[in-house]
Structures are given as structure tokens and as C-alpha cells.
Design an enzyme around this catalytic site. Structure first.
Site, mmCIF file in Angstrom:
data_model
loop_
_atom_site.group_PDB
_atom_site.id
_atom_site.type_symbol
_atom_site.label_atom_id
_atom_site.label_comp_id
_atom_site.label_asym_id
_atom_site.label_seq_id
_atom_site.Cartn_x
_atom_site.Cartn_y
_atom_site.Cartn_z
ATOM 1 N N ASN A 136 0.829 -1.207 0.000
ATOM 2 C CA ASN A 136 0.000 0.000 0.000
ATOM 3 C C ASN A 136 0.865 1.260 0.000
ATOM 4 O O ASN A 136 0.565 2.230 -0.714
ATOM 5 C CB ASN A 136 -0.924 0.004 1.226
ATOM 6 C CG ASN A 136 -2.062 -0.999 1.105
ATOM 7 O OD1 ASN A 136 -2.546 -1.265 0.006
ATOM 8 N ND2 ASN A 136 -2.485 -1.554 2.224
ATOM 9 N N ASP A 171 -6.558 -6.863 6.347
ATOM 10 C CA ASP A 171 -5.968 -7.948 5.550
ATOM 11 C C ASP A 171 -6.119 -9.297 6.245
ATOM 12 O O ASP A 171 -5.345 -10.224 6.028
ATOM 13 C CB ASP A 171 -4.480 -7.661 5.299
ATOM 14 C CG ASP A 171 -3.714 -7.390 6.592
ATOM 15 O OD1 ASP A 171 -4.326 -7.475 7.672
ATOM 16 O OD2 ASP A 171 -2.513 -7.079 6.512
#
Length: 254
Positions: A136, A171
Site C-alpha cells: 500500500n 488484511d
């Protein structure tokens, strides 16, 4: 011999009484009476027609009521459908299209209730994507979202239609698997880790790979949904700590 006929001078004979003409008021009254009787005789057959009109009005009212009921039923059906859609949306992860934490916990609770009733068994696997944050940070959240989508696709291909794959948040994922003993459950967790390890992505010309760590909790007639999630989550963190020292995971490479 002729006998004289006496005539009462005070009471004149009918033949000699003068005929009186009826006055105009009396004639008009008589004429009106005749007209009224004729009109009544003519109006009498119309009474069934009035009854027919009354019956038609009742039929029209019944049809209108039936139409109103059909309209209300249609609106109720649409409202129930909308409620069902909202409930499904509340239990589904908008990005990945799988149950979110709320939806997965509901499925887990139902599964355990079934296991208690029918003495069935299963396994709960909690899987966390290893170090998704560097992806990210390096390529943006769109890249991270793409990694998550690919991981969900890979996991879904590894399970049966009766199994459930859900996203607990961020996640972290959870998998509800039916009819597995401890050995099979651990083998399945290792297979999930491997399939995620083998995924490869290309962002901005760079190849990216990510791994996953999985923890297992067995399910049975004496299981509790909350407790099972805690056990699988704790086992996952133990596994994650071990995998940090494994050189096979390449997070970001040129």
C-alpha cells in the site's frame, strides 16, 4: 180511475234537478290524479333496473378492493425484497463480495449450532496477509485492493461450495471448513499459505509477491463462535512470527 201522484215539493226529482258543471279546481285535481296513477304504473317496472344498478355498484366496489389489495401486496413484496437486500449488504464486504465480519460470525454461529445438533465437525482457519502495508505504501491502496481480490479468488478456488470465506477486517480473512480433523485442517492451512505465496503481481513495472500466515481452531459440538475465533487468531499470530524468518517470501522486488 186516476190517482193523483204526490210530489214532495221540498225534495225535487232527480230528473228535474239541474246538472252542475264541475269547477276548474276539481277538474284539475282529477286530471292530476289520473296522471299520477299513470306515472306510477309506468314507473313500477323500473324498480328492477335500480336493483341492477345497485348490484353493479357492489361489483365495482369489490373489484376496486381487490385491486387495492393486489397493490398493497406488491408494495409489501417490494419492501421485503429491499429489506433482504439491505440485510445482505450489511453482511457483505463491499470490495470483495464475501461475508464481512458480521456476516461470517453469523455463518459460524449457525454452523456450530448445526454441529451441536447433528454431532458434525469442522475447522476454522484465520489467515492474515503478511506485510500488506509495504505494498500500500509503495504502490497505493488500489494496488493493495488488487492483491486482496486476487487472494480471495485463490482461496475461493481451494474450498468447497459448502465452505465459507469471509473477511474479518483489513488484511485478515477467515475460512469455515466442514468435516475436517486436526491433521486435515492443518494441511489445508498450509495449502492456503502456499497458494497465496505463489501469487505474483506487477505494479509500475515491478513484480510484487505477498504471503499469508494461517492459524487453525477445530470446531465441534462443544465449540463457541467467539472462543474459536480467538483460538484461531492466536494460532495465526504464532505462525506469523515463525514465517518472518522464512526466506521464501518476497514482499516487493524489482
Amino acid at each position: 180511475m186516476h190517482y193523483p201522484v204526490l210530489v214532495n215539493p221540498r225534495k225535487p226529482s232527480l230528473s228535474r234537478m239541474p246538472m252542475r258543471k264541475p269547477n276548474r279546481a276539481s277538474a284539475a285535481k282529477a286530471k292530476m290524479g289520473r296522471k299520477t296513477s299513470v306515472s306510477r304504473s309506468k314507473a313500477a317496472p323500473r324498480r328492477p333496473a335500480k336493483a341492477a344498478r345497485g348490484g353493479a355498484s357492489a361489483d365495482d366496489g369489490a373489484k376496486q378492493d381487490a385491486k387495492t389489495i393486489r397493490g398493497l401486496r406488491s408494495k409489501l413484496k417490494a419492501a421485503l425484497q429491499r429489506v433482504s437486500e439491505l440485510e445482505a449488504a450489511a453482511d457483505t464486504d463491499f470490495l470483495l463480495g464475501i461475508p464481512n465480519r458480521r456476516g461470517f460470525e453469523r455463518e459460524l454461529t449457525r454452523a456450530i449450532a448445526y454441529m451441536k445438533r447433528y454431532r458434525a465437525s469442522g475447522a476454522l482457519i484465520v489467515l492474515d496477509v503478511d506485510r500488506l502495508k509495504p505494498i500500500n505504501d509503495s504502490f497505493g491502496h488500489a494496488a493493495g485492493d488488487e492483491v486482496l481480490k486476487q487472494i480471495v479468488g485463490a482461496l475461493t478456488r481451494q474450498v468447497r461450495a459448502s465452505d465459507v470465506v469471509g473477511r474479518l477486517g483489513g488484511d485478515e480473512f477467515a475460512l469455515l471448513l466442514w468435516n475436517l480433523n486436526e491433521t486435515d485442517a492443518k494441511a489445508k492451512a498450509a495449502a492456503f499459505e502456499q497458494v497465496v505465496d505463489e501469487l505474483s503481481f506487477v505494479f509500475r513495472g515491478q513484480h510484487v509477491t505477498a504471503g499469508a500466515s494461517a492459524g487453525v481452531a477445530l470446531l465441534g459440538a462443544h465449540s463457541d463462535a467467539g472462543r474459536a475465533l480467538e483460538e484461531a487468531d492466536a494460532a495465526m499470530y504464532v505462525r506469523k512470527a515463525r514465517r518472518r524468518h522464512e526466506p521464501r517470501i518476497r514482499l516487493v522486488s524489482n
